[in-house]
Motif scaffolding. Structure first.
Motif, PDB file in Angstrom:
ATOM      1  N   PHE A  15      17.481  61.559  81.705  1.00 60.65           N
ATOM      2  CA  PHE A  15      17.858  60.379  82.514  1.00 60.65           C
ATOM      3  C   PHE A  15      17.122  60.469  83.757  1.00 60.65           C
ATOM      4  O   PHE A  15      16.739  59.261  84.269  1.00 60.65           O
ATOM      5  N   ARG A  16      17.076  61.516  84.552  1.00 61.76           N
ATOM      6  CA  ARG A  16      16.344  61.802  85.953  1.00 61.76           C
ATOM      7  C   ARG A  16      15.290  61.288  85.723  1.00 61.76           C
ATOM      8  O   ARG A  16      14.603  60.595  86.809  1.00 61.76           O
ATOM      9  N   ASN A  17      14.234  61.864  84.743  1.00 60.17           N
ATOM     10  CA  ASN A  17      12.948  61.402  84.544  1.00 60.17           C
ATOM     11  C   ASN A  17      12.777  60.142  84.530  1.00 60.17           C
ATOM     12  O   ASN A  17      11.825  59.161  85.265  1.00 60.17           O
ATOM     13  N   LEU A  18      13.794  59.319  83.841  1.00 63.57           N
ATOM     14  CA  LEU A  18      13.546  57.850  83.453  1.00 63.57           C
ATOM     15  C   LEU A  18      13.696  57.243  84.919  1.00 63.57           C
ATOM     16  O   LEU A  18      13.220  56.102  85.148  1.00 63.57           O
ATOM     17  N   LEU A  19      15.148  57.688  85.740  1.00 64.63           N
ATOM     18  CA  LEU A  19      15.035  56.855  86.858  1.00 64.63           C
ATOM     19  C   LEU A  19      14.126  57.282  87.987  1.00 64.63           C
ATOM     20  O   LEU A  19      13.707  56.332  88.708  1.00 64.63           O
ATOM     21  N   THR A  20      13.389  58.296  88.024  1.00 64.98           N
ATOM     22  CA  THR A  20      12.512  58.717  89.194  1.00 64.98           C
ATOM     23  C   THR A  20      11.125  57.843  88.825  1.00 64.98           C
ATOM     24  O   THR A  20      10.654  57.110  89.695  1.00 64.98           O
ATOM     25  N   GLY A  21      10.779  57.749  87.716  1.00 59.39           N
ATOM     26  CA  GLY A  21       9.734  56.951  87.158  1.00 59.39           C
ATOM     27  C   GLY A  21      10.079  55.484  87.559  1.00 59.39           C
ATOM     28  O   GLY A  21       8.986  54.725  87.996  1.00 59.39           O
ATOM     29  N   ARG A  22      11.207  55.040  87.051  1.00 55.77           N
ATOM     30  CA  ARG A  22      11.597  53.546  87.604  1.00 55.77           C
ATOM     31  C   ARG A  22      11.579  53.413  89.033  1.00 55.77           C
ATOM     32  O   ARG A  22      10.963  52.355  89.568  1.00 55.77           O
ATOM     33  N   PHE A  23      12.062  54.293  89.865  1.00 54.07           N
ATOM     34  CA  PHE A  23      12.002  54.222  91.278  1.00 54.07           C
ATOM     35  C   PHE A  23      10.735  53.878  91.540  1.00 54.07           C
ATOM     36  O   PHE A  23      10.578  52.975  92.538  1.00 54.07           O
ATOM     37  N   PHE A  24       9.648  54.678  91.466  1.00 49.40           N
ATOM     38  CA  PHE A  24       8.312  54.647  91.885  1.00 49.40           C
ATOM     39  C   PHE A  24       7.453  53.263  91.161  1.00 49.40           C
ATOM     40  O   PHE A  24       7.046  52.667  92.087  1.00 49.40           O
ATOM     41  N   LEU A 190       0.565  54.734  89.152  1.00 51.12           N
ATOM     42  CA  LEU A 190       0.455  55.910  88.363  1.00 51.12           C
ATOM     43  C   LEU A 190       1.111  57.212  88.495  1.00 51.12           C
ATOM     44  O   LEU A 190       1.399  57.801  87.641  1.00 51.12           O
ATOM     45  N   LEU A 191       1.835  57.365  89.670  1.00 57.98           N
ATOM     46  CA  LEU A 191       2.920  58.401  89.857  1.00 57.98           C
ATOM     47  C   LEU A 191       4.085  58.267  88.913  1.00 57.98           C
ATOM     48  O   LEU A 191       4.429  59.148  88.237  1.00 57.98           O
ATOM     49  N   ALA A 192       4.563  56.919  88.683  1.00 62.62           N
ATOM     50  CA  ALA A 192       5.588  56.704  87.801  1.00 62.62           C
ATOM     51  C   ALA A 192       5.249  57.152  86.456  1.00 62.62           C
ATOM     52  O   ALA A 192       6.117  57.409  85.675  1.00 62.62           O
TER      53      ALA A 192
END
Length: 411
Positions: A15-24, A190-192
């Protein structure tokens, strides 16, 4: 009893990875929206040209949305998410051509503007797919008891990245110009993708040989039409934001009315998201436990009143205040609507329902941008914003009196 444990939900690594990718990726999208509004207005000095940005994106996005929902439900979601990511990188990369080689290639302002509209048309197709994918993945990652909390955290991530994107976009344009801002945007997308790569695959529950595409798309529409709480919430959001899309005129207010330049534009553009972020933070600690339907109707009414106040204001900080309060009210609306949709939608049609949801969202935001540009051309900028706020209030009052199930909705 639905639990509300933010820290426990955030312990979920996927869930953290999903949110972090969505943040970027949302950070990049908000910077792009800020950049395009500013860039096009500087090229044309015509408020209507800003509205055409929204129209260029919403036509393909809405046209493809129902099919996108079918594709999302029938295919592996992680792969689709990454494909959309790289499609955006390629398309936004095309904008580097007029940004870096304008002088050498002797582009005119109108040529660049039409090129921007063309690129945004194709990003609209990608958006039809990427919009519903992330929320459709959340219920498979978190437990049902934590779903309202996950929806709130997802929205908080969206709003924080929106605030940073709008503000950073304005500052980067002011200090480094359009071309280097575009480079930063592409780098963020790209970072996302690096975080999305770490997600587990989510395969379809359907066998492709048993699928009828038309019937599949109809199923999502039918479910929404018979679920009055979802239908009412989506209609309320669509028409309220359609008429209350004053943020589309912020480049005009910043340049010609408040005269605050690119830096002031970036901060003003972020004002509503700052308000939304503040209220989402509060809701993460003190959730809404009852009367969510009535609260939804009240906050949309207040949102319309704030838009009227912004339209009439001639003071920068007063304008900022009205937009920030409108963002707080909109943040409450988004959390309530998102939770209603997630809680009342079965997993097997979630992609299709969320795609119909994305039609409402895209229709309201992008068509709201077009409506604002068109009304600004017909009535003038200030009158168009006041008109939009007034219509938002009327929409809220109409829905409140005609949709009893939404008015009594609680979760």
């Amino acid at each position: 009893m639905i639990s509300f444990t933010p820290l426990q939900t955030l312990k979920n690594v996927e869930f953290r990875n999903l949110l972090t990718g969505r943040f970027f990726i949302v950070l990049a999208f908000r910077m792009l929206a800020t950049l395009l509004g500013w860039w096009v207005y500087q090229l044309t000095k015509d408020p209507f040209s800003i509205g055409l940005i929204g129209l260029s994106e919403v036509i393909p996005a809405v046209s493809c949305a129902l099919y996108a929902g079918h594709v999302i439900d029938m295919n592996e979601k992680k792969r689709l998410l990454l494909i959309c990511n790289y499609a955006y990188i390629f398309l936004i990369g095309l904008l580097l051509i007029p940004a870096f080689f304008n002088v050498e290639m002797h582009f005119t302002g109108h040529q660049i503007t039409y090129f921007i509209y063309s690129v945004i048309f194709f990003t609209g197709i990608a958006r039809a797919f990427i919009g519903p994918i992330v929320p459709s993945m959340i219920p498979k990652i978190v437990k049902k008891d934590n779903l309202p909390n996950a929806v709130t955290l997802n929205q908080a991530t969206f709003l924080i990245s929106s605030v940073c994107g709008h503000a950073a976009g304005g500052f980067l344009i002011g200090y480094f110009g359009v071309k280097w801002t575009l480079v930063v945007i592409i780098s963020l997308i790209l970072l996302a993708s690096l975080f999305f790569f770490q997600l587990n695959k989510q395969h379809s529950e359907y066998k492709k040989e048993n699928i009828n595409v038309i019937e599949s798309m109809k199923e999502g529409i039918s479910y929404i039409l018979k679920t009055k709480e979802i239908l009412g919430a989506l209609c309320l959001d669509m028409f309220a934001v359609l008429f209350g899309g004053a943020v589309a005129m912020i480049p005009v207010y910043a340049t010609d009315i408040l005269k605050v330049g690119a830096e002031g534009f970036g901060l003003l553009n972020a004002a509503s998201d700052i308000g939304s972020m503040c209220i989402i933070t509060i809701l993460s600690v003190v959730p809404l436990r009852k009367n969510q339907g009535k609260i939804l109707l009240a906050v949309v009414t207040g949102f319309g009143l704030c838009i009227i106040g912004f339209g009439l204001s001639r003071l920068y900080w007063l304008s900022f205040f009205f937009l920030m309060i409108s963002g707080m009210l909109d943040g409450i609306s988004v959390v309530i609507r998102g939770t209603i949709v997630q809680l009342k939608t079965p997993d097997n049609i979630r992609g299709r329902v969320l795609s119909v949801n994305s039609i409402f969202i895209m229709s309201s935001n992008e068509m709201g941008q077009f409506e604002s540009g068109l009304m600004a051309k017909m009535l003038g900028v200030v009158r168009s914003v006041v008109f939009g706020g007034t219509m938002t209030v009327l929409v809220a009052l109409t829905v409140g009196t005609t949709n009893k199930k939404l008015r009594k909705m609680q979760y």
